[in-house]
Write an enzyme that holds these catalytic residues in place. Structure first.
Site, short mmCIF file in Angstrom:
data_model
loop_
_atom_site.label_atom_id
_atom_site.label_comp_id
_atom_site.label_asym_id
_atom_site.label_seq_id
_atom_site.Cartn_x
_atom_site.Cartn_y
_atom_site.Cartn_z
N THR A 167 90.19 67.40 -22.78
CA THR A 167 88.85 66.83 -22.77
C THR A 167 89.00 65.55 -21.96
O THR A 167 90.11 65.18 -21.60
CB THR A 167 88.39 66.57 -24.22
N THR A 181 84.16 68.08 -21.87
CA THR A 181 85.26 68.98 -22.21
C THR A 181 85.10 70.40 -21.68
O THR A 181 83.97 70.86 -21.50
CB THR A 181 85.44 69.04 -23.75
N ASN A 211 87.51 72.24 -23.38
CA ASN A 211 88.38 72.54 -24.50
C ASN A 211 89.84 72.52 -24.08
O ASN A 211 90.32 71.48 -23.67
CB ASN A 211 87.99 73.84 -25.21
N1 GLY Z 1 86.88 70.75 -27.59
C1 GLY Z 1 87.19 69.57 -28.23
C2 GLY Z 1 86.10 69.01 -29.07
O1 GLY Z 1 84.94 69.21 -28.74
O2 GLY Z 1 86.36 68.38 -30.06
#
Ligand code: GLY
Length: 564
Positions: A374, A392, A394
């Site tokens: 992120t 992000t 991910n």
């Molecule tokens: N993908 C990381 C978050 O949104 O926490």
């Protein structure tokens, strides 16, 4: 009009009072006169300043930084992903979180990653197009330009279009993350062709050009959201995803909407914290932890006991995160209770001053999944407008899947849902019903862009790092409260507890052998991790000193904080 003298004087007094109030508020809101941007990549920080120099405000600069990061840091964010932009508008002290989080496609269902035996197919959940939720970043950029920016969207996107067309050098983070994800990238020829160098991890300094991404961004520059969610880009996206086994339809893209969310607000010392509401778990968890620890005389305690008390508050907040939190449009969240001082007082009453509470002794035993990559940036402009944005895809390089002809990667944010209750994800975390998969639902996030707002100082902070985002931001806030500068918050050694697994994890420079022995004597398990975590970027306006400062996490060399 012949007004009696008394009335005239009364009117005069009211006007004078109004002038005095106005001049006070003008001086309070005049802004710092300087701007600061701190982001994970120098090219993105420079893109933001370029747009400020063209007359843009912090919100235009946020578009430029977000879009530039989408090009030069594809491991962390992108137009195939999502974001939360927390905004502070100086002219009327208005704050809002622009929720550009990805959402599940219509055909998604809670058992979509289970095989015939009911086991989670981890590969499908994180690698390839089935792992992707409908992206929100482009809708967010358009929203920022339409409602908050001063410049046309097309202008703010220009630096990113240029970077995609002309190329950017691979940096240490790209190189390191690609080593980890290359096997997945290699499965998808469109991704391998542009993101690798002859099928190998590109060396640091190797120049990557993304002409298809330049074309996508140009479509957005010319047509706004329609340039991404409808028309030729959408057609390429849906065709690519469906041919590779994904679920997206043109209707899914057309249905995506930005949501404006009222931030979570909490007080600590003399500051108001303005932070991320659901579908982020960050704001509620931060409020709960801060409310729990505030009455402790933390400054007067020895290090091990201070860490112990903070860890116990973290443990309880992460337990509640697992039980209660999900997309607020789908689940009822007791926000008022979780963020109340009364509730935190109850939590504190269950904390022993010198003994760890085993997580298994707290009611509920679930945890939710999330990724580790992120990105975050923080901006303050000369007028005092502020942005804290966390973006992000991910996991590093998202799902690894690039729809042919687009130049960008599809996220794997579906893995931030819980694929099956009690089943660990790639990081050993298990999930809960509030965060189960449903069509059009947004997966729970830990992203925690936050403002600290006081009479003497205002600041923006945030970081990537999966579930550790929340505890990193917490430690940064506590350091701010000590009067320290952004450079200090972003460099701090880090520790973390998330209820399950029941251990304190720490960077290698956080604890001495004596600290660890003292924590173990209280019943804590301590895991020292070799690799550091996070990539924090913060800015601060010190109104008393009339000074703007900024800090970029030293853990990754490409990050850059520039004050102008
Ligand atoms: N993908 C990381 C978050 O949104 O926490």
């Amino acid at each position: 009009m012949n007004l009696p003298f008394k009335k005239i004087m009364t009117r005069y007094a009211v006007i004078c009072l109004a002038c005095a109030v106005l001049s006070f508020s003008l001086s309070a809101d005049d802004g710092p006169g300087q701007a600061a941007i701190a982001s994970a990549h120098y090219l993105a920080t420079e893109a933001g300043h370029e747009i400020l120099a063209q007359g843009g405000n912090a919100f235009d600069a946020a578009i430029a930084v977000s879009a530039a990061l989408a090009v030069v840091e594809p491991t962390s964010s992108g137009v195939g992903g999502g974001a939360f932009w927390l905004l502070h508008r100086a002219s009327d002290n208005f704050e809002v979180m622009v929720d550009g989080r990805e959402q599940a496609p219509a055909a998604a269902h809670k058992d979509m990653y289970l095989d015939e035996e009911g086991k989670v197919n981890r590969d499908l959940a994180v690698n390839g197009p089935l792992a992707g939720a409908i992206p929100g970043e482009v809708a967010g950029l358009e929203h920022l330009a339409r409602y908050y920016g001063r410049l046309p969207l097309a202008q703010s996107l220009q630096p990113a279009i240029r970077l995609a067309r002309e190329g950017f050098p691979v940096d240490e983070k790209y190189h390191a993350m690609m080593k980890w994800r290359i096997d997945v990238i290699k499965r998808w020829p469109a991704a391998a062709e542009v993101l690798l160098a002859n099928g190998e991890v590109p060396a640091v300094g190797h120049v990557i050009k993304l002409p298809d991404l330049a074309w996508v961004l140009q479509q957005v520059a010319e047509n706004g959201v329609a340039g991404f969610y409808f028309g030729p880009v959408a057609e390429r996206l849906v065709k690519g995803v469906q041919e590779a086994g994904g679920l997206w339809t043109m209707e899914d893209l057309a249905a995506y909407r930005i949501k404006e969310r009222e931030p979570i607000r909490t007080a600590y010392a003399d500051y108001e914290l303005v932070t991320a509401p659901p579908p982020s778990s960050g704001g509620i968890a931060l409020a709960e932890i801060l409310n729990t620890i505030e009455p402790y005389p933390l400054d007067k305690l020895g290090k091990a006991q201070r860490i112990h008390l903070i860890v116990e508050a973290m443990r309880r907040a992460f337990r509640d995160r697992a039980i209660y939190l999900g997309d607020p449009d789908f689940v009822e969240i007791p926000v008022e209770m979780l963020t109340s001082q009364f509730y935190a007082d109850g939590l504190r009453a269950s904390i022993s001053p010198d003994q760890a509470t085993p997580s298994s002794m707290l009611a509920g035993n679930d945890q939710i999944p999330e990724g580790t990559d992120t990105t975050h940036f923080s901006i303050i402009d000369a007028e005092g407008n502020m942005v804290a944005a966390t973006l992000t895809v991910n996991l590093p390089f998202g799902s690894g899947f690039m729809p042919p002809g687009t130049g960008f990667l599809v996220n794997n944010q579906m893995d931030d849902f819980s694929a099956k209750q009690g089943e660990p994800n790639a990081y050993g975390l298990i999930g809960f019903v509030a965060n189960e998969i449903q069509p059009f639902k947004r997966p729970l996030s830990s992203m925690s862009p936050t403002f600290m707002m006081g009479k003497d100082r205002r600041a923006a902070i945030g970081t990537p790092g999966g579930s550790r985002i929340i505890t990193m931001v917490l430690l940064g806030i506590l350091d701010f409260m000590q009067g320290n500068e952004p450079e200090s918050w972003v460099s701090l050694p880090r520790f973390h507890h998330q209820y399950v697994p029941d251990k304190i994890s720490a960077e290698s420079n956080t604890f001495s052998a004596e600290d660890i022995a003292a924590l173990e004597a209280m019943g804590h398990e301590v895991e020292v991790r070799e690799r550091p975590w996070g990539n924090m970027h913060g800015v601060m306006w010190n109104m008393e000193k009339e000074e703007v400062t900024a800090g970029s996490d030293p853990r990754w060399p490409s990050g850059r904080a520039i004050v102008k």
